[in-house]
Design a protein around this motif. Structure first.
Motif, short mmCIF file in Angstrom:
data_model
loop_
_atom_site.label_atom_id
_atom_site.label_comp_id
_atom_site.label_asym_id
_atom_site.label_seq_id
_atom_site.Cartn_x
_atom_site.Cartn_y
_atom_site.Cartn_z
N LYS A 127 24.96 25.63 -18.12
CA LYS A 127 25.49 24.48 -18.85
C LYS A 127 24.38 23.80 -19.67
O LYS A 127 24.61 23.38 -20.80
CB LYS A 127 26.10 23.50 -17.85
CG LYS A 127 26.84 22.35 -18.45
CD LYS A 127 27.49 21.56 -17.33
CE LYS A 127 27.51 20.11 -17.66
NZ LYS A 127 28.07 19.30 -16.58
N ALA A 128 23.20 23.72 -19.10
CA ALA A 128 22.09 23.05 -19.77
C ALA A 128 21.67 23.78 -21.04
O ALA A 128 21.09 23.17 -21.94
CB ALA A 128 20.91 22.91 -18.83
N HIS A 129 21.94 25.08 -21.11
CA HIS A 129 21.55 25.86 -22.29
C HIS A 129 22.70 26.10 -23.27
O HIS A 129 22.52 26.77 -24.27
CB HIS A 129 20.97 27.21 -21.84
CG HIS A 129 19.70 27.06 -21.06
ND1 HIS A 129 18.55 26.54 -21.61
CD2 HIS A 129 19.42 27.33 -19.77
CE1 HIS A 129 17.61 26.52 -20.70
NE2 HIS A 129 18.10 26.98 -19.57
N SER A 130 23.87 25.52 -23.00
CA SER A 130 25.01 25.75 -23.88
C SER A 130 24.91 24.86 -25.12
O SER A 130 24.39 23.74 -25.07
CB SER A 130 26.32 25.48 -23.15
OG SER A 130 26.50 24.09 -22.96
N HIS A 134 24.06 20.57 -25.70
CA HIS A 134 23.07 20.00 -26.63
C HIS A 134 23.73 19.01 -27.59
O HIS A 134 23.15 17.97 -27.91
CB HIS A 134 22.36 21.11 -27.40
CG HIS A 134 21.41 21.88 -26.54
ND1 HIS A 134 20.27 21.34 -25.99
CD2 HIS A 134 21.45 23.17 -26.12
CE1 HIS A 134 19.64 22.24 -25.28
NE2 HIS A 134 20.34 23.38 -25.33
N MET A 135 24.96 19.31 -28.05
CA MET A 135 25.66 18.40 -28.96
C MET A 135 25.99 17.08 -28.25
O MET A 135 25.80 16.01 -28.80
CB MET A 135 26.95 19.05 -29.49
CG MET A 135 26.67 20.18 -30.47
SD MET A 135 28.13 20.94 -31.26
CE MET A 135 29.45 20.74 -30.15
N LYS A 142 22.16 9.34 -29.89
CA LYS A 142 22.43 8.60 -31.13
C LYS A 142 23.23 7.34 -30.85
O LYS A 142 22.97 6.29 -31.45
CB LYS A 142 23.17 9.50 -32.12
CG LYS A 142 22.27 10.59 -32.69
CD LYS A 142 23.03 11.52 -33.61
CE LYS A 142 22.10 12.62 -34.09
NZ LYS A 142 22.79 13.62 -34.89
N VAL A 143 24.20 7.42 -29.94
CA VAL A 143 25.00 6.24 -29.59
C VAL A 143 24.09 5.21 -28.91
O VAL A 143 24.18 4.01 -29.20
CB VAL A 143 26.19 6.63 -28.67
CG1 VAL A 143 26.84 5.39 -28.07
CG2 VAL A 143 27.20 7.45 -29.45
N GLY A 144 23.22 5.67 -28.04
CA GLY A 144 22.29 4.76 -27.37
C GLY A 144 21.39 4.06 -28.36
O GLY A 144 21.13 2.86 -28.25
N ILE A 145 20.89 4.79 -29.35
CA ILE A 145 20.02 4.21 -30.38
C ILE A 145 20.81 3.18 -31.20
O ILE A 145 20.31 2.09 -31.48
CB ILE A 145 19.42 5.31 -31.28
CG1 ILE A 145 18.41 6.13 -30.48
CG2 ILE A 145 18.78 4.71 -32.52
CD1 ILE A 145 17.94 7.40 -31.21
N ALA A 146 22.04 3.51 -31.56
CA ALA A 146 22.88 2.61 -32.35
C ALA A 146 23.15 1.31 -31.60
O ALA A 146 23.07 0.22 -32.18
CB ALA A 146 24.20 3.28 -32.72
#
Length: 152
Positions: A127-130, A134-135, A142-146
């Motif tokens: 799962k970690a490499h799927s 990654h998306m 990005k949501v955290g930064i926003a």
């Protein structure tokens, strides 16, 4: 010109501080006796076994009498490779039940738990490499930064 010369005749070490150099004539290390310990075998919890119960070493041990290292080296025989040190699952089960007193139920339950943990780890690694993982991870960042920018 051997100012501050220090000699250790036991190991043949000389240090000449006036020249700021070190000279090692005859540096040796020696060992007198080997003390061998035999540790108890316990039912382990490491999920890396391919099948059957894992073995671990316990805290209790029996200590043998000290023997000279040279004598030990003569007696110990040829070193085993990693394949020769592998203990088959049926032998691990037999050792745990007949020699160390574990119940078959405890051994089977632990074996099943280890296989379950192994499957979960494999699933997590895949799962970690799927690409989807990654998306999602990038979207969360990005949501955290926003949100952090909006609260400033």
């Amino acid at each position: 010109m051997n100012l501050n010369k220090i000699e250790d005749s036991q190991v043949g070490l000389e240090i000449h501080s006036s020249m700021n150099t070190r000279k090692i004539d005859d540096l040796r290390v020696g060992f007198a006796d080997a003390i061998i310990r035999e540790y108890e075998v316990t039912l382990g919890d490491n999920p890396s076994v391919s099948e059957g119960p894992p073995l671990s070493l316990g805290w209790s041990y029996n200590e043998m009498l000290p023997i000279p290292v040279d004598k030990y080296e003569e007696m110990r025989g040829k070193r085993r490779n990693s394949l020769q040190m592998t203990v088959p699952a049926d032998e691990r089960l037999d050792v745990l039940v007949s020699e160390w007193g574990y119940s078959i139920e405890d051994v089977e339950q632990t074996s099943q738990q280890c296989q379950k943990t192994k499957r979960r780890r494999m699933h997590s690694a895949r799962k970690a490499h799927s690409p989807i993982h990654h998306m999602v991870k990038n979207a969360r960042q990005k949501v955290g930064i926003a949100f952090s920018r909006g609260s400033q």
